[in-house]
Scaffold this active site. Structure first.
Site, PDB file in Angstrom:
ATOM      1  N   GLN A 185      23.274  -7.649 -17.458  1.00 43.45           N
ATOM      2  CA  GLN A 185      21.913  -7.688 -17.871  1.00 43.45           C
ATOM      3  C   GLN A 185      21.618  -6.882 -19.009  1.00 43.45           C
ATOM      4  O   GLN A 185      20.728  -7.184 -19.859  1.00 43.45           O
ATOM      5  CB  GLN A 185      21.022  -7.439 -16.534  1.00 43.45           C
ATOM      6  N   HIS A 202      24.073  -3.293 -13.013  1.00 42.74           N
ATOM      7  CA  HIS A 202      23.637  -4.703 -13.463  1.00 42.74           C
ATOM      8  C   HIS A 202      24.307  -4.797 -14.994  1.00 42.74           C
ATOM      9  O   HIS A 202      23.398  -5.043 -15.682  1.00 42.74           O
ATOM     10  CB  HIS A 202      22.611  -5.376 -13.243  1.00 42.74           C
ATOM     11  N   ARG A 237      21.006 -14.052 -21.461  1.00 39.28           N
ATOM     12  CA  ARG A 237      22.125 -13.689 -20.646  1.00 39.28           C
ATOM     13  C   ARG A 237      23.454 -14.704 -20.836  1.00 39.28           C
ATOM     14  O   ARG A 237      24.376 -14.279 -20.969  1.00 39.28           O
ATOM     15  CB  ARG A 237      21.708 -14.072 -19.259  1.00 39.28           C
ATOM     16  N   ASP A 255      11.328  -3.594 -12.681  1.00 37.71           N
ATOM     17  CA  ASP A 255      12.149  -4.654 -11.715  1.00 37.71           C
ATOM     18  C   ASP A 255      11.467  -4.521 -10.452  1.00 37.71           C
ATOM     19  O   ASP A 255      10.747  -3.635 -10.083  1.00 37.71           O
ATOM     20  CB  ASP A 255      13.679  -3.974 -11.516  1.00 37.71           C
ATOM     21  N   ARG A 292      29.534 -10.552  -7.975  1.00 39.25           N
ATOM     22  CA  ARG A 292      28.200 -10.044  -7.326  1.00 39.25           C
ATOM     23  C   ARG A 292      28.219  -9.709  -6.040  1.00 39.25           C
ATOM     24  O   ARG A 292      28.573 -10.392  -4.987  1.00 39.25           O
ATOM     25  CB  ARG A 292      27.196 -10.956  -7.694  1.00 39.25           C
ATOM     26  N   CYS A 342      14.244  -8.344 -15.516  1.00 31.57           N
ATOM     27  CA  CYS A 342      15.445  -9.062 -15.531  1.00 31.57           C
ATOM     28  C   CYS A 342      15.236 -10.352 -14.629  1.00 31.57           C
ATOM     29  O   CYS A 342      15.871 -11.431 -14.922  1.00 31.57           O
ATOM     30  CB  CYS A 342      16.576  -8.109 -15.034  1.00 31.57           C
TER      31      CYS A 342
END
Ligand code: CP
Ligand code: NVA
Length: 309
Positions: A132, A129, A288, A220, A102, A260
């Site tokens: 996700q 991402h 996840r 988001d 990340r 998310c």
């Protein structure tokens, strides 16, 4: 050896296969059965940014698969002190079986993957991402059946999650309607590459028309990690882009809401929506774990293990 730097590193058929495995792996866990297909394997987890869900789901996921995960924050590794990505990639990949990263710049993960001798998984960059989106589509399909041909509304920033939904339109065949304020639209190169691969994406600056008839509404934060200083400026630019009950009322009555997380109630989403009956954010967060276990199995387990139920 395969990497998972973007969703498009795997074919639509492989993406489907991973989601099918995620459902089986989840069921097996619920039944209390062990699934140690990664016994003896180690995942190195490099984090340059904060994380709750991604870190915990990878770490717990590796444990449940019979393997081990190492948390490597840049504050405490030589990578954080400037050791070249290429050198770190060669050294770490000589000791671990897979690496998840990340970080900020997407190119860092691409460079890492180039010099790594083991699979590299993108755990979020400023651009995408992909882990996700596997969990998100898995969650939608658990609740409502196939997402193919359904309409997904993305309301808000054209950020890493918006980009992942765009790539997901290639892999999973849903129609995507994006509403973003001028200046905060998705990356044009990524969008046109996905469209060239068949993604059906429409852009507008109107949250209501994006939500109209949607099967799923998602959003988001307005300021992603690394953009904290732009918070005030972004709050102004995104005025009117909150997913409110009024916006949700334009979606289908059976539409779901996803985020998310982490979320800011009263900014990109109203508390009544994220905490309301259409929201599946907690299932989405839990998934996840299951989706990433299926991804790890796909990338790391041998062929025989991969095809056992
Ligand atoms: N959604 C997500 O990636 O959460 P974290 O930042 O907590 O990992
Ligand atoms: N767009 C957000 C996603 C967090 C999971 C960020 O990059 O901070």
């Amino acid at each position: 050896m395969r990497h998972f730097v973007t969703l498009l590193d795997i074919s639509p058929l492989e993406a489907r296969y991973i989601l099918k495995r995620a459902a089986k792996i989840k069921r097996k866990l619920r039944q209390g059965k062990l699934h140690h297909v990664l016994a003896g394997k180690t995942l190195g987890m490099i984090f340059d940014k904060a994380s709750t869900r991604t870190r915990v789901s990878f770490e717990v996921g590796m444990y449940q698969l019979g393997g081990h995960a190492l948390f490597l924050h840049s504050d405490t590794t030589q990578l954080g002190r400037g050791e070249p990505v290429e050198d770190s990639a060669r050294v770490l990949s000589s000791m671990v079986d897979a690496i998840t990263i990340r970080t900020f710049d997407h190119e860092t993960v691409q460079r890492f993957a180039k010099y790594s001798s083991v699979p590299v998984i993108n755990a979020l960059t400023d651009l995408t991402h992909p882990c996700q989106i596997l969990a998100d589509v898995f969650t939608y399909e658990e609740q409502r059946g196939s997402i193919e041909g359904k309409t997904v509304a993305w309301i808000g920033d054209g950020n890493n999650m918006a980009h992942s939904w765009i790539n997901g339109a290639v892999s999973f065949g849903y129609d995507l309607k994006i509403a973003c304020p001028a200046g905060y639209c998705p990356d044009e190169k990524l969008l046109s590459a996905a469209q060239a691969l068949g993604a059906k994406v429409r852009l507008s600056d109107d949250p209501v028309s994006a939500a109209e008839g949607a099967d799923l509404v998602t959003t988001d934060v307005w300021a992603s990690m690394g953009q904290e200083e732009e918070q005030a400026e972004r709050e102004k630019a995104f005025k009117g882009f909150m997913v409110s009950e009024k916006v949700m009322a334009h979606a289908k009555p059976e539409a779901l809401f996803m985020h998310c997380l982490p979320a800011h109630r009263g900014e990109e989403v109203a508390a009544a929506v994220i905490d309301g009956p259409q929201s599946v954010v907690w299932q989405e967060a839990e998934n996840r774990l299951h989706a990433q276990k299926a991804l790890l199995e796909f990338l790391l387990a041998d062929k025989d293990a991969k095809h056992t139920s």
